[in-house]
Each structure stands twice: as C-alpha cells, then as structure tokens.
Write a protein that holds these residues in place. Sequence first.
Motif, mmCIF file in Angstrom:
data_model
loop_
_atom_site.group_PDB
_atom_site.id
_atom_site.type_symbol
_atom_site.label_atom_id
_atom_site.label_comp_id
_atom_site.label_asym_id
_atom_site.label_seq_id
_atom_site.Cartn_x
_atom_site.Cartn_y
_atom_site.Cartn_z
ATOM 1 N N CYS A 20 0.833 -1.203 0.000
ATOM 2 C CA CYS A 20 0.000 0.000 0.000
ATOM 3 C C CYS A 20 0.869 1.256 0.000
ATOM 4 O O CYS A 20 1.897 1.317 0.675
ATOM 5 C CB CYS A 20 -0.904 -0.021 1.234
ATOM 6 S SG CYS A 20 -2.003 1.415 1.366
ATOM 7 N N CYS A 25 1.973 2.447 5.973
ATOM 8 C CA CYS A 25 1.210 1.208 5.810
ATOM 9 C C CYS A 25 2.077 0.196 5.078
ATOM 10 O O CYS A 25 2.650 0.502 4.037
ATOM 11 C CB CYS A 25 -0.083 1.453 5.032
ATOM 12 S SG CYS A 25 -1.083 -0.045 4.858
ATOM 13 N N ALA A 29 -1.232 -4.637 -1.015
ATOM 14 C CA ALA A 29 -2.129 -3.831 -1.851
ATOM 15 C C ALA A 29 -3.039 -4.740 -2.662
ATOM 16 O O ALA A 29 -2.637 -5.810 -3.111
ATOM 17 C CB ALA A 29 -1.319 -2.941 -2.780
ATOM 18 N N ALA A 51 -3.076 0.516 -3.183
ATOM 19 C CA ALA A 51 -3.853 0.692 -1.957
ATOM 20 C C ALA A 51 -4.317 -0.644 -1.404
ATOM 21 O O ALA A 51 -4.727 -1.530 -2.150
ATOM 22 C CB ALA A 51 -5.071 1.569 -2.225
ATOM 23 N N CYS A 52 -4.267 -0.751 -0.086
ATOM 24 C CA CYS A 52 -4.894 -1.883 0.587
ATOM 25 C C CYS A 52 -6.380 -1.534 0.730
ATOM 26 O O CYS A 52 -6.791 -0.395 0.476
ATOM 27 C CB CYS A 52 -4.253 -2.135 1.953
ATOM 28 S SG CYS A 52 -4.489 -0.815 3.154
ATOM 29 N N HIS A 55 -7.160 1.512 3.068
ATOM 30 C CA HIS A 55 -6.770 2.870 2.679
ATOM 31 C C HIS A 55 -7.254 3.289 1.289
ATOM 32 O O HIS A 55 -6.977 4.407 0.857
ATOM 33 C CB HIS A 55 -5.254 3.023 2.772
ATOM 34 C CG HIS A 55 -4.752 2.971 4.176
ATOM 35 N ND1 HIS A 55 -3.859 2.022 4.605
ATOM 36 C CD2 HIS A 55 -5.063 3.729 5.256
ATOM 37 C CE1 HIS A 55 -3.623 2.216 5.892
ATOM 38 N NE2 HIS A 55 -4.352 3.235 6.312
ATOM 39 N N ARG A 56 -7.965 2.433 0.607
ATOM 40 C CA ARG A 56 -8.444 2.764 -0.737
ATOM 41 C C ARG A 56 -9.264 4.050 -0.731
ATOM 42 O O ARG A 56 -8.993 4.979 -1.511
ATOM 43 C CB ARG A 56 -9.279 1.613 -1.285
ATOM 44 C CG ARG A 56 -9.917 1.927 -2.617
ATOM 45 C CD ARG A 56 -10.867 0.845 -3.068
ATOM 46 N NE ARG A 56 -11.648 1.339 -4.186
ATOM 47 C CZ ARG A 56 -12.583 0.647 -4.779
ATOM 48 N NH1 ARG A 56 -12.842 -0.590 -4.375
ATOM 49 N NH2 ARG A 56 -13.258 1.154 -5.779
#
Length: 87
Positions: A20, A25, A29, A51-52, A55-56
């Motif tokens: 991510c 972080c 991802a 992004a994971c 956190h998207r």
Amino acid sequence: MSIFDFAAGSDVASEAGAVCSRKACRAQASWQILWNNPKIHAPERRKTWLACTDHRDWLEDYLQTRGLWKETLPLEAPGEASLEQDI
C-alpha cells in the motif's frame, strides 16, 4: 529497506509483493489508483498508487479533492489472467 539494500541491488519490493502507498502502511495492496496532474502530465499519462482495502477510500478522496483521480482498478496478482481476452 535500507540504503544498503539499494546498493546491493536487492529488490525487496518484488520479494514482499505490492505494498500500500499510504504512509507507514505495509499492508498487501489489492487496488491500483490511477491519477495524473494535468498541470504537469499529458492527459493520457497515468501515475499509479497502490492501496490496501483499508486505505483505498482515503487515497481516492485525497486525489479527488485535488482533481487528480482518474480511476481505481483491482490489482492483479503476477501471472493472473486478465478478465479481457482476445478472441
């Protein structure tokens, strides 16, 4: 990763997989967020943040607020077949 990893030529990022892009972080991802800055990039150019799931939304909102977000796509695992196939 340290400066010595770069000097030795090790590719820690590929060993660890896609991580991510959110600061601090280290989660795996699962999304790619495509964006560009129209003030400095050609319209067809796309920059990518990974992004994971957690956190998207945060990363999308950050880019949308600044008018930089273009689209979000699932991140395919290496070797995974694309959904689009040539016939």
